[in-house]
Motif scaffolding. Structure first.
Motif, PDB file in Angstrom:
ATOM      1  N   GLU A 150      43.836  42.303  28.303  1.00 32.27           N
ATOM      2  CA  GLU A 150      43.945  40.918  28.767  1.00 32.27           C
ATOM      3  C   GLU A 150      43.773  40.765  30.277  1.00 32.27           C
ATOM      4  N   PRO A 162      39.081  42.449  32.020  1.00 35.34           N
ATOM      5  CA  PRO A 162      38.458  41.249  32.606  1.00 35.34           C
ATOM      6  C   PRO A 162      38.265  41.374  34.110  1.00 35.34           C
ATOM      7  N   ARG A 217      42.489  34.154  35.264  1.00 36.16           N
ATOM      8  CA  ARG A 217      42.994  34.591  33.970  1.00 36.16           C
ATOM      9  C   ARG A 217      44.207  35.506  34.127  1.00 36.16           C
ATOM     10  N   ARG A 268      47.373  33.523  34.760  1.00 38.70           N
ATOM     11  CA  ARG A 268      47.797  32.868  33.517  1.00 38.70           C
ATOM     12  C   ARG A 268      48.458  33.883  32.594  1.00 38.70           C
ATOM     13  N   ALA A 269      47.806  35.046  32.443  1.00 41.94           N
ATOM     14  CA  ALA A 269      48.322  36.093  31.555  1.00 41.94           C
ATOM     15  C   ALA A 269      49.707  36.564  32.018  1.00 41.94           C
TER      16      ALA A 269
END
Lengths: 182, 182
Positions: free
Chosen positions: B68, B72, B84, B87-88
């Motif tokens: 996750e 990325p 991202r 957010r993760a």
DNA sequence: GATATCATGTACCAATCGGTACACTGCGTC
DNA sequence: GACGCAGTGTACCGATTGGTACATGATATC
């Protein structure tokens, strides 16, 4: 005149054990081994057993920071006190080789046993640093943000330095945080 | 067709126990209680016992972040991947209400049991973030510094949020760190 | 030099620890 | 319907846990 040991002498030794093994991982046999004190003596000094020992150790740490860091931040000229804080932190945590017992206790269910002391330690640290920054002319919001950032950065640096077995990361983090408060 | 439980199903439950009590504080009876699985089943899934359970949990956490966050950061456009990541992180740590198991294990002697996984987790996180910043045009030294600062800041924010029982401090820390990488 | 207190070591306690052994059930395969 | 195996529950193991009891040793006071 005094006998071979008293309570005050043995607390730093017990602190080392708790730092190394955590609250649950610390057994009386390990404390016995480290202090060379039998259960008889240990329960003489700490009738409340393991929990009282941990409490005494926490109080000892808290008193050290109160005296060496928090009080100066409140009473001394901000620049002097803040410089002193960075020196004290680097010394106390042995440049990243020593763990913060309060932070370590905060992470598992041990926190609930000592909630007041643990919360108070960080709350007072942040408040004292924030007020020092305000006295130095910083705006209140910025001062609080930066104080929080400094204290939390120290804790994070300790975690990272231990996880990666790399003291250098602690030194770099301290330098960055120090510069940000300058 | 499958029976009631398999290994993969119980790992997240066991992870919760280790997160709450630490390695030493986690007993088989607590795991039994949480998973509603007897020792028979547990040792069927994890012949290596408690140590294998903790290892499996760490591997599970590591795999989640690899998928996750780290991957990325390596493969996606830096801006997208970094957004991202924040957010993760906020999701995974439940805005400061959940502890980082890897960080928690790092603080006591449990680190030595899982030294490679623990060091690898943080090393890969910092490297992936640093490289993303470099691809975005940052100078190498500044990128490494900021990557270190972000990862360490997350760990520190988790310690502080739990110590002070105040999720807001986690949110503020994340916002500051995010802004600094923007 | 008797006394009271601090300090200490040892023996012991029930409870819990992590781990093992094993008999059993339910299911899919042939 | 016999077989094999993944999954399960229970009983048990020795070791260690935190804690208690108590008899002893040392020390300072008077």
């Amino acid at each position: 005149m005094r006998t071979l040991h008293e309570r005050a002498d043995v607390i730093p030794l017990i602190a080392e054990v708790f730092r190394e093994f955590g609250f649950e991982g610390t057994s009386l046999s390990r404390i016995t081994e480290k202090t060379a004190l039998g259960k008889g003596s240990l329960y003489h000094f700490f009738p409340g057993g393991k929990e009282e020992m941990a409490g005494a150790v926490l109080a000892h740490v808290d008193a050290w920071f109160e005296r060496e860091v928090f009080a100066p931040l409140r009473d001394d000229p901000p620049d002097v006190a803040i410089a002193r804080m960075w020196r004290a932190v680097d010394d106390y945590f042995r440049s990243g080789r020593r763990v913060c017992l309060v932070g370590a206790f905060a992470l598992d269910e041990t926190r609930d046993r000592f909630a007041a002391v643990i919360a108070g330690y960080f709350t007072r640290w942040i408040a004292a640093l924030r007020d020092a920054l305000v006295r130095r002319g910083w705006e209140a919001r910025a001062a609080n943000d930066s104080a929080e950032e400094a204290v939390l950065g120290i804790q994070g640096a300790l975690v990272l330095a231990r996880a990666m077995r790399d003291d250098a990361v602690f030194g770099r983090a301290l330098a960055r945080l120090r510069a940000r408060l300058a």
